[in-house]
Design an enzyme around this catalytic site. Sequence first.
Site, PDB file in Angstrom:
ATOM      1  N   LYS A  19       0.865  -1.177   0.000  1.00 49.67           N
ATOM      2  CA  LYS A  19       0.000   0.000   0.000  1.00 49.67           C
ATOM      3  C   LYS A  19       0.903   1.229   0.000  1.00 49.67           C
ATOM      4  O   LYS A  19       1.596   1.489   0.985  1.00 49.67           O
ATOM      5  CB  LYS A  19      -0.908  -0.001   1.230  1.00 49.67           C
ATOM      6  CG  LYS A  19      -1.726   1.272   1.339  1.00 49.67           C
ATOM      7  CD  LYS A  19      -2.603   1.286   2.579  1.00 49.67           C
ATOM      8  CE  LYS A  19      -3.134   2.685   2.815  1.00 49.67           C
ATOM      9  NZ  LYS A  19      -3.944   2.794   4.023  1.00 49.67           N
ATOM     10  N   GLY A  71     -11.514   7.271   6.345  1.00 45.27           N
ATOM     11  CA  GLY A  71     -12.604   8.188   6.650  1.00 45.27           C
ATOM     12  C   GLY A  71     -13.923   7.530   7.016  1.00 45.27           C
ATOM     13  O   GLY A  71     -14.806   8.177   7.565  1.00 45.27           O
TER      14      GLY A  71
END
Lengths: 259, 70
Positions: free
Chosen positions: A98, A186
Amino acid sequence: MDLLQLGSHSFSSRLILGTGKFSSAAVMLQAVRASGAQLVTVALRRFNREQAEDDLFGPLSAIEGVTLMPNTSGASTAAEAVRAAHIARELSGSPFIKVEIHPNPQHLMPDPIETFEAARILAKEGFLVMPYITADPVLAKRLEEVGCAAVMPLGSAIGSGQGLASAAMIELIIRESSIPVIVDAGLRSPSEAAHAMEMGCGAVLVNSAVAVAGNPPEMAEAFAEAVAAGRKAFRAGLMQKSGSAIATSPLTAFLGVKA
Amino acid sequence: MSQMITIELNGQQQPLPTGSTISDLLSIIGSDGKSVAVLVNQHIIRPENRPTHLLQEGDQVELLVFAGGG
């Protein structure tokens, strides 16, 4: 079978779980098991002999079906991210990386230029690159073109719990992408994860929402169910929205009342 | 008494007997080395080379593990 395809790897779970911010390694491991996640993120840190519990490689590797996806957190340039990726591969043997490059700790927004450069280099080296990006359809397309396995636009700022603030842009990315689009960061509630999946996301990555929940394993399970439901709804095909009411019952004359 | 060298281990000074290898260092600090990445002067040292890689005065050694992260 409906599988998430990342390079030559396929996964039946579409929930990716982060391992940061849990109250203990034991709680984190319970949450991973409860989530059914097959991809789990980890970060590189300096070895500390006083905090042996920090070393998660052994306990996570012991969970059947879990593949590690190390991140490059801490890198603020492409060169640092590439170096972190090399170290992470050495340690994990996992082809997944990532790419996460956020130079400003105030907002943790990813640097698009450094991220693109690191992704380009690492994809060329054979990594399955999963770049964490702002929800930018142009950048997402460019990352696909250089060989990324997926793109991971943020729903909103890391750890903010502001949900899918960038939903409209993520929809544009999904429309244009031939690789999985994974909402990363989020999300606060399972309903938001379901919404992302209904939009056509390939997966969602959740960390804080599970880690700081009152009961992390239960929240992990709730996210897993929401992700599965959202995916099923997407595949089933949502109805079109209409600006006016469309009756579901016949409006013919009945009991002397004219329609 | 054997001669000592000083290396920098994760940013801290660490004395070691002269002639110590990376495997010696790992055993001194109580790590089995299985889940630790080792970098010497920014170069990754693979597990098979750790028993023979001699540490030198002033070497910068980084030991990294996987910790929680999103």
